[in-house]
Design a protein around this motif. Sequence first.
Motif, PDB file in Angstrom:
ATOM      1  N   THR A 168       0.811  -1.223   0.000  1.00  0.00           N
ATOM      2  CA  THR A 168       0.000   0.000   0.000  1.00  0.00           C
ATOM      3  C   THR A 168       0.844   1.272   0.000  1.00  0.00           C
ATOM      4  OG1 THR A 168      -0.131  -0.055   2.428  1.00  0.00           O
ATOM      5  CG2 THR A 168      -1.888  -1.160   1.204  1.00  0.00           C
ATOM      6  N   SER A 184       2.572   4.449  -1.017  1.00  0.00           N
ATOM      7  CA  SER A 184       2.393   5.352  -2.161  1.00  0.00           C
ATOM      8  C   SER A 184       3.410   6.476  -2.196  1.00  0.00           C
ATOM      9  CB  SER A 184       0.979   5.936  -2.141  1.00  0.00           C
ATOM     10  OG  SER A 184       0.750   6.630  -0.924  1.00  0.00           O
ATOM     11  N   SER A 185       4.279   6.542  -1.177  1.00  0.00           N
ATOM     12  CA  SER A 185       5.320   7.566  -1.143  1.00  0.00           C
ATOM     13  C   SER A 185       6.513   7.004  -0.379  1.00  0.00           C
ATOM     14  CB  SER A 185       4.808   8.857  -0.488  1.00  0.00           C
ATOM     15  OG  SER A 185       4.434   8.618   0.857  1.00  0.00           O
ATOM     16  N   THR A 199       1.501  -3.142 -11.460  1.00  0.00           N
ATOM     17  CA  THR A 199       2.218  -2.205 -10.612  1.00  0.00           C
ATOM     18  C   THR A 199       3.194  -2.957  -9.727  1.00  0.00           C
ATOM     19  OG1 THR A 199       1.962  -0.655  -8.758  1.00  0.00           O
ATOM     20  CG2 THR A 199       0.282  -2.347  -8.986  1.00  0.00           C
ATOM     21  N   ARG A 240       3.561  -2.833  -6.680  1.00  0.00           N
ATOM     22  CA  ARG A 240       2.975  -3.195  -5.390  1.00  0.00           C
ATOM     23  C   ARG A 240       2.232  -4.535  -5.426  1.00  0.00           C
ATOM     24  NH1 ARG A 240       2.200   2.006  -6.648  1.00  0.00           N
ATOM     25  NH2 ARG A 240       3.101   3.606  -5.273  1.00  0.00           N
TER      26      ARG A 240
END
Length: 372
Positions: free
Chosen positions: A84, A86-87, A151, A153
């Motif tokens: 999860t 995202s940064s 992706t 992830r």
Amino acid sequence: MLVTLSVGWAIIQGGRFVLSPLLPTIIADLGITEATAGLAFTALGGVYAVAQYPSGRLSDQWTRTTLIVPGLAVLVVGFLLFGTASSYLPFVAAAVVVGLGKGLFAIPSRALVSDRYVERRGRALGVYAAGTDAGGLVASGVAVVVLSSATWRAPFLPIAVALALLTLLFVWWSDEPYQVERADLELGTTVRRLVASSGQRRTLTAYALFYFMVGGFITFFPTYLAGSKGFTESLASVAFAVVFVVGFGIKPLAGDLSDRFHRQDVAAAGMGAAALALVVLVVAESALLIWASTLVLAVGYKTQFPLADAIVMDAAPDGGMGADLGAARALFLGASAVGPAYVGIVATAVGYAAAFGSLAACLLVAALLVWH
């Protein structure tokens, strides 16, 4: 238990190693540099290293299962966080949690295997250590699929689910009780025992240098091939997989050889071969030489993992195996944790040739130190 723990280690290492071939994509997606990416991996390795001794010592005083099960649970959370992120900061947080879970699992699981295989310790640890290569091989294949269709992830939810299922199986099959009581870590006593002789001090120094090389090499090897040797990201993932294919076969064999011959002699030969191969890899221009040096490097350095653990365990007293292995591996993995930051910074500043060439020098010094 050998099969269960080896499969668990394979899943854990698969989750860790899938990050390496995906690293160029992660760097681009998160908007970071190789140096900051290296620092994230150093955070993972640093927490992993720090957790080694207390988990080993406590598994001696409590039970192995008391540490293994919480370690697996923490790993499930860590890989969910990777899925999860995202940064950059959540990515680092995930790395720290995974490092903690690995630290809780690694020493008690090795000690549990060693408890059950006293006479064939080298071979059993070789089978366990081959889990790293099974995981790395799967990670390489997953990375090829992810790079082409998903992706970065995407792999981490399945990894978390697989670990959760394995945790349930381990709990069902384990015959050890859960035990928590007041404990004394006695770090000073353990450290003094580990450094009591010059031979032990040379061995510890040698493997600290070796693990420093491993931390830097394995994190950036696919990125190095893609950025400096003209490989595509998919072909670099295949080369990454080759390293683990070799390791899967060589580790049990190396452990068996070390049961039959002097462990330090086997270790020195492997390190020397790996150092030469890494030099060839750095200067090679032809694809044939790159592939050949990769194969020899894999044989040489993958030999070391069951040997390092067995050498430490051979010298450990009864009731202190987890503590000694935990303290030694804390040193080794602390050095390994610095490796990604070192390679990332040097590669960013002056290039990969200097970074990987200096890793070869570390291997050569380690071979000379362990050969006694």
